[in-house]
Design a protein around this motif. Structure first.
Motif, PDB file in Angstrom:
ATOM      1  N   ALA B  37      88.683 -26.241 -10.763  1.00  0.00           N
ATOM      2  CA  ALA B  37      87.755 -26.355 -11.896  1.00  0.00           C
ATOM      3  C   ALA B  37      87.206 -27.776 -12.003  1.00  0.00           C
ATOM      4  N   ARG B  38      85.896 -27.879 -12.223  1.00  0.00           N
ATOM      5  CA  ARG B  38      85.187 -29.166 -12.366  1.00  0.00           C
ATOM      6  C   ARG B  38      85.096 -29.938 -11.054  1.00  0.00           C
ATOM      7  N   LYS B  39      85.525 -29.307  -9.947  1.00  0.00           N
ATOM      8  CA  LYS B  39      85.441 -29.973  -8.635  1.00  0.00           C
ATOM      9  C   LYS B  39      84.577 -29.148  -7.677  1.00  0.00           C
ATOM     10  N   LEU B  40      84.999 -27.926  -7.400  1.00  0.00           N
ATOM     11  CA  LEU B  40      84.212 -27.005  -6.560  1.00  0.00           C
ATOM     12  C   LEU B  40      84.254 -25.624  -7.217  1.00  0.00           C
ATOM     13  N   ASP B  41      83.116 -24.918  -7.220  1.00  0.00           N
ATOM     14  CA  ASP B  41      83.120 -23.522  -7.656  1.00  0.00           C
ATOM     15  C   ASP B  41      83.712 -22.662  -6.543  1.00  0.00           C
ATOM     16  N   VAL B  42      84.443 -21.645  -6.907  1.00  0.00           N
ATOM     17  CA  VAL B  42      85.026 -20.742  -5.913  1.00  0.00           C
ATOM     18  C   VAL B  42      84.373 -19.367  -6.095  1.00  0.00           C
ATOM     19  N   ILE B  43      83.668 -18.942  -5.058  1.00  0.00           N
ATOM     20  CA  ILE B  43      82.766 -17.797  -5.152  1.00  0.00           C
ATOM     21  C   ILE B  43      83.341 -16.594  -4.406  1.00  0.00           C
ATOM     22  N   ASN B  44      83.331 -15.465  -5.081  1.00  0.00           N
ATOM     23  CA  ASN B  44      83.857 -14.211  -4.528  1.00  0.00           C
ATOM     24  C   ASN B  44      82.784 -13.472  -3.730  1.00  0.00           C
ATOM     25  N   ARG B  45      82.965 -13.425  -2.434  1.00  0.00           N
ATOM     26  CA  ARG B  45      82.094 -12.600  -1.597  1.00  0.00           C
ATOM     27  C   ARG B  45      82.958 -11.596  -0.818  1.00  0.00           C
ATOM     28  N   GLY B  46      83.786 -10.894  -1.592  1.00  0.00           N
ATOM     29  CA  GLY B  46      84.613  -9.830  -1.047  1.00  0.00           C
ATOM     30  C   GLY B  46      83.906  -8.499  -1.210  1.00  0.00           C
ATOM     31  N   PHE B  47      83.959  -7.664  -0.172  1.00  0.00           N
ATOM     32  CA  PHE B  47      83.261  -6.384  -0.167  1.00  0.00           C
ATOM     33  C   PHE B  47      84.249  -5.298   0.222  1.00  0.00           C
ATOM     34  N   SER B  48      84.725  -4.592  -0.779  1.00  0.00           N
ATOM     35  CA  SER B  48      85.723  -3.555  -0.577  1.00  0.00           C
ATOM     36  C   SER B  48      85.314  -2.594   0.544  1.00  0.00           C
ATOM     37  N   GLY B  49      86.217  -2.364   1.469  1.00  0.00           N
ATOM     38  CA  GLY B  49      85.986  -1.376   2.520  1.00  0.00           C
ATOM     39  C   GLY B  49      85.236  -1.889   3.732  1.00  0.00           C
ATOM     40  N   TYR B  50      84.631  -3.068   3.613  1.00  0.00           N
ATOM     41  CA  TYR B  50      83.790  -3.573   4.706  1.00  0.00           C
ATOM     42  C   TYR B  50      84.628  -4.058   5.892  1.00  0.00           C
ATOM     43  N   ASN B  51      84.040  -3.948   7.061  1.00  0.00           N
ATOM     44  CA  ASN B  51      84.567  -4.565   8.275  1.00  0.00           C
ATOM     45  C   ASN B  51      83.571  -5.644   8.729  1.00  0.00           C
ATOM     46  N   THR B  52      83.857  -6.304   9.836  1.00  0.00           N
ATOM     47  CA  THR B  52      82.961  -7.380  10.296  1.00  0.00           C
ATOM     48  C   THR B  52      81.579  -6.855  10.697  1.00  0.00           C
ATOM     49  N   GLU B  53      81.559  -5.639  11.216  1.00  0.00           N
ATOM     50  CA  GLU B  53      80.296  -5.048  11.678  1.00  0.00           C
ATOM     51  C   GLU B  53      79.297  -4.902  10.527  1.00  0.00           C
ATOM     52  N   TRP B  54      79.808  -4.500   9.380  1.00  0.00           N
ATOM     53  CA  TRP B  54      78.966  -4.347   8.181  1.00  0.00           C
ATOM     54  C   TRP B  54      78.830  -5.681   7.453  1.00  0.00           C
ATOM     55  N   GLY B  55      79.837  -6.533   7.611  1.00  0.00           N
ATOM     56  CA  GLY B  55      79.816  -7.824   6.910  1.00  0.00           C
ATOM     57  C   GLY B  55      78.724  -8.746   7.439  1.00  0.00           C
ATOM     58  N   ILE B  56      78.447  -8.689   8.746  1.00  0.00           N
ATOM     59  CA  ILE B  56      77.454  -9.621   9.320  1.00  0.00           C
ATOM     60  C   ILE B  56      76.069  -9.461   8.694  1.00  0.00           C
ATOM     61  N   PRO B  57      75.507  -8.242   8.657  1.00  0.00           N
ATOM     62  CA  PRO B  57      74.167  -8.147   8.046  1.00  0.00           C
ATOM     63  C   PRO B  57      74.161  -8.481   6.548  1.00  0.00           C
ATOM     64  N   VAL B  58      75.300  -8.336   5.891  1.00  0.00           N
ATOM     65  CA  VAL B  58      75.388  -8.734   4.484  1.00  0.00           C
ATOM     66  C   VAL B  58      75.438 -10.262   4.386  1.00  0.00           C
ATOM     67  N   PHE B  59      76.246 -10.868   5.246  1.00  0.00           N
ATOM     68  CA  PHE B  59      76.321 -12.337   5.284  1.00  0.00           C
ATOM     69  C   PHE B  59      74.934 -12.947   5.498  1.00  0.00           C
ATOM     70  N   GLU B  60      74.174 -12.314   6.389  1.00  0.00           N
ATOM     71  CA  GLU B  60      72.829 -12.837   6.694  1.00  0.00           C
ATOM     72  C   GLU B  60      71.869 -12.711   5.510  1.00  0.00           C
ATOM     73  N   GLN B  61      72.277 -11.941   4.516  1.00  0.00           N
ATOM     74  CA  GLN B  61      71.452 -11.861   3.302  1.00  0.00           C
ATOM     75  C   GLN B  61      71.948 -12.799   2.197  1.00  0.00           C
ATOM     76  N   PHE B  62      73.270 -13.001   2.108  1.00  0.00           N
ATOM     77  CA  PHE B  62      73.738 -13.834   0.980  1.00  0.00           C
ATOM     78  C   PHE B  62      73.949 -15.289   1.348  1.00  0.00           C
ATOM     79  N   PHE B  63      74.115 -15.604   2.622  1.00  0.00           N
ATOM     80  CA  PHE B  63      74.317 -17.012   2.978  1.00  0.00           C
ATOM     81  C   PHE B  63      72.951 -17.662   3.155  1.00  0.00           C
ATOM     82  N   ALA B  64      72.783 -18.819   2.551  1.00  0.00           N
ATOM     83  CA  ALA B  64      71.481 -19.475   2.560  1.00  0.00           C
ATOM     84  C   ALA B  64      71.083 -19.920   3.966  1.00  0.00           C
TER      85      ALA B  64
END
Lengths: 264, 264
Positions: B37-64
């Motif tokens: 707290a007051r140092k770094l925000d900790v952000i939840n990008r957990g996706f229930s049920g996902y594997n890496t195959e589905w995680g990659i196209p999602v990552f490419e949308q949420f990561f700047a």
């Protein structure tokens, strides 16, 4: 932080907000973050010990200007929870006189809502929160036990007046209100000593206190800004069971969390 | 979300990550958010049920993208925690073959670390996390009790192989590693049924499991990226006791959280 895919709820306040992510305390902020997972990020902007007078120049540094907002996720809900320190008695450096507390709260609301403000954010909804009631029996015991002991720095009636003021400002400014003062006072059946059920040191919320706050936040959102209630939001990325293995990219496209409003 | 004043830790994974903010579960993500707290925000990008195959196209949308990053808080630490679903047996739609899992993890690391990548983020440190060991006794009981019952979808040895692969990739890519598989296996004294101390359904972590994870995250940060350990970070805005009431604005100026590195 991330691409502009998930908007946020920001909770701005003092130590009662800052401590709201502690799992051992059933922190209301962490519980909201869990409830809003994959819908809205819930951001901790709690500053232990701060009052509104010190909070304003900090807010002006961490809240994005209208210009900066173009590139950032939207703060869809700003919860402002001060008063526990502002209502300290005059001998405390944390004390802020009641009329100044009122004008500071108004100023914070206007920083976000006035089209003339550098921080104008038309999509940000606001909820004000009253300070919790003080249990001066617990608080006095806590301060007496310090080395050196500290004089009692808050009293019950004064904090009540600050809580009333928060309600007045919410009414005048037509923003949402969480009257945690009254909720806890009612839960303690109007018995100051019974507030120990909800406060661990007479001032800060324990598990049961944070449970009241968590429920109250969702109740006020449902009543005042139902479009932001978690039940009315979609997950930004779809549930795994709907993914088409033959068409993965198309089936994991981000969506508007606010299906009815269409904002994001 | 806010002006670019506080950087973040992003935790990317499946349901074990997504559930990490639940206060009743002693969620490791919420506990980290409290600690930071007051140092770094900790952000939840957990996706229930996902594997890496589905995680990659999602990552490419949420990561700047590198371009978007100019306007956003920096992700100083990206924790990637997959494998619990990838290691499903072949009959499951969540199954990802081991070589593909390995190449997907490498791809995720390279999306962030390769100067050729659209998502190149040179200030982002990475930690990979192994999947936890499976308790197939608990898992089978859980799946048998469903209506209709589901065939056992994971086995102990297969998940171990995926955990080994995560360690291999971390070594090859020279990023941080949290070997939660081994930590939990050792804590269960190499007895699969004893894993019930740390897993509530044979797959997902309970309070004690998340406590191991919380401790492991801080241990790996201290060892691999000590500049990001909370003890080595300053609060972005100063503690209230240092505020000069006669010079408030000057005394609440934001600071570099990373005093030794000077990033923010």
């Amino acid at each position: 932080m991330s691409a502009n895919v998930q908007n946020s709820i920001m909770i701005f306040g003092d130590s009662i907000t800052q401590g709201g992510w502690e799992t051992g305390m059933n922190g209301f902020g962490a519980s909201l973050a869990h409830r809003y997972a994959r819908k809205l990020d819930v951001i901790n902007r709690g500053f232990s010990g701060y009052n509104t007078e010190w909070g304003i120049p900090v807010f002006e540094q961490f809240f994005a200007t209208t210009e900066q907002q173009k590139h950032l996720p939207i703060v869809r809900l700003l919860v402002i929870w001060f008063g526990a320190n502002d209502s300290c008695l005059v001998q405390s450096p944390q004390h802020v006189p009641l009329p100044k507390f009122a004008s500071n709260l108004k100023h914070l609301v206007n920083l976000v809502q006035s089209p003339k403000s550098k921080y104008y954010s038309p999509k940000t909804r606001i909820i004000l929160v009253t300070p919790p009631p003080v249990n001066t029996y617990q608080r006095k015991a806590n301060l007496d036990a310090r080395d050196p002991p500290i004089l009692l720095d808050r009293n019950f009636e004064n904090t009540r007046l600050y809580a009333e003021t928060v309600k007045d400002i919410a009414r005048e400014e037509e923003v949402g209100i969480i009257d945690i003062w009254t909720k806890m006072w009612d839960a303690a059946r109007h018995n100051e000593q019974a507030l120990e059920k909800f406060l661990y040191d007479g001032l800060h919320l324990n598990d049961a206190g944070y449970q009241i706050m968590y429920d109250a936040v969702l109740e006020t959102i449902e009543k005042t800004y139902p479009e932001l209630h978690p039940d009315n939001l979609e997950m930004v990325f779809p549930g795994w069971a709907t993914i088409d293995p033959n068409n993965v990219v198309a089936s994991v496209q981000k969506r508007d969390a606010e299906r009815s409003v269409g904002v994001v």
